[in-house]
Write an enzyme that holds these catalytic residues in place. Structure first.
Site, mmCIF file in Angstrom:
data_model
loop_
_atom_site.group_PDB
_atom_site.id
_atom_site.type_symbol
_atom_site.label_atom_id
_atom_site.label_comp_id
_atom_site.label_asym_id
_atom_site.label_seq_id
_atom_site.Cartn_x
_atom_site.Cartn_y
_atom_site.Cartn_z
ATOM 1 N N SER A 140 -3.524 21.504 41.337
ATOM 2 C CA SER A 140 -2.157 21.875 41.708
ATOM 3 C C SER A 140 -1.195 21.649 40.558
ATOM 4 C CB SER A 140 -1.679 21.044 42.899
ATOM 5 O OG SER A 140 -2.145 21.556 44.110
ATOM 6 N N ASP A 186 4.879 27.072 47.962
ATOM 7 C CA ASP A 186 4.491 25.667 48.084
ATOM 8 C C ASP A 186 5.227 25.044 49.260
ATOM 9 O OD1 ASP A 186 3.762 22.854 47.219
ATOM 10 O OD2 ASP A 186 3.076 23.946 45.453
ATOM 11 N N HIS A 188 5.250 17.978 46.996
ATOM 12 C CA HIS A 188 4.329 18.803 46.209
ATOM 13 C C HIS A 188 5.031 20.003 45.582
ATOM 14 C CE1 HIS A 188 0.813 21.458 45.479
ATOM 15 N NE2 HIS A 188 0.092 20.346 45.447
#
Length: 776
Positions: free
Chosen positions: A551, A144, A218
């Site tokens: 996600s 990520d 994220h």
């Protein structure tokens, strides 16, 4: 139909002839370089070279060129080969090397962007959390945007020693000393060479550092969703207050930064992340990264598919996001059968906000706005799209006339730009608030956002009501009322409208997504380098953030896999996936069939796969459908890949049988049959598929009986042979056949049923999907 050898695909796109001379290449030296990934038969390395890297860089490999190849990454675990920045002409010449099996150009991919563990049925000191010690002996690798290591979700307080088999490391960088890793965050690496070669100037070091530190947020969010520690008094500006924790709160985390703020994730870096994670010794890999262009690539040209095959073949479970391009049909991404592909559903918590119109009508929406609320009086309401055209209706940059919107609440249509960015445009133009209206494709699906001004998202039908009011009222007015956090929402789960949908556009014989998990309004850890909207102009900082997307669903399954791997260390990745799929729930908290947020109709297996993750039952599934590496190879033969193409994926040479296997016979926990669609296609088309069930229950001797469930009028006949499976200590695996017959002519739609094996205490459920496709 046999697929062409992948090395020919590049050649067909390049004008330069393979027979170009050294002088030709020199003349082409001014051509713009691109990054290419080369899959090499590693067994062909001459013994004179101590390492593969030395061989790749040698004149012997590059055809006598004096200048060594400018290698970026060298891959040697899940993939064998290298990436390099070259002119297309040079890449074409190298593609003719006898040891090069495939070449593909680097692509940019995108990120598919508290209470959810309880919603999955996890409870302290009970069930799977207790039986697996919260996953403390398992390492979850997260590919990520990196990690914010100081966050308390990554505290190692009261954790035991790192598993001795761990081989990973903490890579230092500016502002990221190795001391930031601990017994919880056991590894942190970053991969930027592909990014640097593809973007002029490389990393923008005024925005983020060349280190594993997360400037985007994220990666921190997904890592803590999978395996964050218990964090008390957590909230996002007061919303979703409570205890934040990951699905496997004691599992170890290793982060692999392959994505960079604002520029996405390069295939070559993603592949390097897979390669390193498996070499380091992770048990689970979580990949919340999408396909890039919304089109599924053949498996041999997809680094996520290639990297995950190498991981799964070494016993590493890989979960991936299904993409956020729903509710469009065939929008699911990451469809390789060795991946566990996860769609998104809601949980029983929401953040309501109401739009109150001047005529007294109250319309429901959602919002995470936490600033100064609007006063009780109503404000003028305007829809700029009525006179300003498409860009104004979407509230794009510089599209709003301050004279029109100053002091007013502005209606903005969803699409073309980030939802929160529209609020910035309204605020900069002098607006006091925003109503964000869904388009038809989004339907009634709502997600909360931490808006920079008073704002509320409403569904498509509510948006139409508001616009009609503006058009009809002489002086339209409105206000927005924010109502905080509400728990116990019904119905839940509901399939998120954005969640990627089937059918599988690449291989219809494999149902995708595999299942869904919580992916709407998920509270988890956040970076200290960005505001809750992630926009550069957002100067706010928050310890936790609430995000939505597949996600967010993917790491729920990654954490679940960590718990199951800890409780059942002998289970393969396929067995873990099977346990999740065959025990998944099909109903919501009203005990009614789950619905699709975009249509409000019952969800189908194209929306939810096998159903919603149900960890209570996955711990003891009774039976599993296991798959070995050779079974995946047989599947690749079945879909027409030749041995050289298969070697691109598997790294090992293989031979396909003279009689091609059936793709439907892959021992998958779901059954998908695709009949050819043609004019006047006759009814009574039939297909028989084969499966093998393995008894993993506590009782070695067990008898399972089959039943088929389907709604009336499906036009299907399903026969199971035999209808009873008897397991013993010496016969823990049993084979059976399922014959599916379409008793009515296909109309272009799909039909659904379920096969259930039951021993009286276990219910082992598999969806059956029948569809019709146009022949090639």
């Amino acid at each position: 139909m046999a697929f062409p050898c992948p090395r020919l695909l590049l050649l067909s796109l390049i004008v330069t002839l393979i027979a170009a001379s050294e002088a030709d290449l020199s003349a082409a030296g001014g051509a713009k370089k691109k990054t290419f990934v080369f899959r090499v038969d590693h067994r062909a390395k001459p013994s004179v070279f101590p390492t593969h890297a030395q061989w790749y860089a040698s004149a012997a490999f590059s055809g006598g060129r004096a200048t060594p190849l400018p290698l970026l990454h060298v891959y040697d675990t899940v993939f064998h080969g290298f990436s390099a920045s070259l002119t297309p002409a040079h890449a074409a010449v190298l593609s003719a090397h006898p040891s090069v099996l495939a070449v593909f150009e680097d692509r940019v991919r995108r990120l598919d962007t508290t209470r959810s563990p309880q919603f999955l049925g996890l409870r302290n000191q009970d069930g799977l959390w207790s039986d697996s010690d919260y996953g403390s002996d398992v390492v979850v690798g997260v590919l990520d945007t990196g990690v914010w290591p100081e966050h308390r979700s990554f505290s190692d307080r009261n954790l035991g020693p790192v598993p001795s088999r761990w081989r990973g490391a903490c890579e230092a960088g500016p502002g990221f000393p190795v001391s930031l890793c601990n017994r919880k965050l056991v590894g942190a690496r970053f991969f930027s060479k592909g990014h640097d070669a593809s973007f002029v100037g490389g990393i923008n070091q005024t925005v983020e550092s060349r280190s594993p530190r997360d400037a985007d947020g994220h990666g921190t969010h997904t890592a803590s969703t999978a395996a964050g520690r218990h964090a008390f008094r957590a909230s996002m500006a007061g919303y979703a207050a409570g205890i934040a924790k990951g699905v496997a709160p004691k599992a170890r985390v290793a982060t692999y930064k392959v994505c960079w703020k604002g520029s996405g994730c390069l295939d070559s870096d993603i592949l390097a992340g897979f390669d390193r994670a498996v070499a380091d010794g992770v048990d689970v890999i979580s990949v919340s990264i999408g396909g890039g262009d919304g089109i599924a690539s053949p498996y041999y040209l997809d680094p996520i598919a290639i990297g995950s095959f190498g991981a799964v073949s070494r016993g590493v479970f890989v979960a991936s996001s299904a993409g956020n391009d729903g509710p469009t049909s065939m929008s699911v991404t990451n469809v390789a059968p060795w991946l566990t592909t996860v769609g998104a559903g809601t949980i029983d918590r929401t953040f309501p906000a109401d739009v109150i119109l001047g005529n007294g009508r109250r319309l429901s929406g959602v919002s995470l706005y936490s600033g100064k609320p609007l006063t009780g009086s109503k404000y003028p309401l305007v829809y700029p799209g009525k006179s300003g055209g498409l860009s104004a209706s979407l509230c794009m940059d510089n599209s709003l006339d301050p004279k029109l919107v100053a002091g007013k609440i502005v209606i903005c249509d969803r699409g073309s730009s980030p939802r929160v960015a529209k609020g910035h445009v309204v605020k900069d133009a002098g607006g006091v608030g925003m109503i964000l209206a869904n388009g038809l494709s989004n339907g009634e699906g709502l997600v909360g956002d931490a808006h920079v001004l008073p704002a509320c998202a409403v569904g498509y039908s509510e948006g139409d009501v508001i616009k009609a009011y503006v058009a009809s009222a002489a002086v339209p007015t409105a206000t927005i009322q924010f109502r905080g956090t509400v728990l116990g929402v019904k119905p839940a789960p509901v399939v998120a409208s954005f969640s990627g949908r089937g059918p599988n556009g690449l291989t219809p014989s494999i149902l995708k997504p595999d299942l869904i998990a919580p992916g709407v309004n998920i509270l988890a850890a956040w970076t200290g380098a960005a505001g809750p909207t992630g926009l550069d102009s957002d100067s706010r900082r928050t310890e936790f953030n609430i995000l939505s997307g597949t996600s967010m669903a993917c790491p729920h399954v990654s954490g679940a896999a960590a718990l199951l791997k800890s409780a059942h260390p002998d289970w393969s990745p396929a067995a873990i996936r099977s346990a999740m799929m065959t025990t998944a729930r099909l109903d919501d908290n009203r005990r009614k069939p789950m619905t699709d947020e975009s249509t409000e109709k019952p969800a189908t297996p194209f929306d939810i796969g096998a159903g919603h993750l149900n960890l209570d039952r996955a711990m003891d599934p009774g039976l599993v459908y296991d798959i070995a590496t050779q079974d995946y190879v047989a599947f690749l033969c079945a879909i027409g890949y030749d041995p050289r193409t298969i070697q691109v994926i598997t790294t090992s040479p293989t031979a396909c049988p003279a009689r091609r296997p059936a793709a439907e016979d892959l021992n998958y926990p779901s059954i998908s049959v695709a009949f050819p669609a043609s004019a006047g296609a006759a009814a009574n088309q039939s297909r028989t598929v084969r499966r093998t069930a393995t008894n993993v229950g506590s009782m070695a001797e067990a008898v399972y009986k089959a039943r088929v469930e389907m709604a009336e009028g499906q036009g299907l006949a399903v026969a199971v042979m035999p209808r009873e499976l008897a397991f013993t200590a010496g016969a823990r695996r049993q084979r059976f056949k399922v014959s599916v017959t379409a008793t009515a002519e296909g109309d272009g739609g799909a039909r659904f049923a379920y096969l259930v094996w039951s021993d009286g205490s276990h219910e082992v459920r598999s969806p059956i999907v029948v569809s019709w496709i146009q022949p090639l």
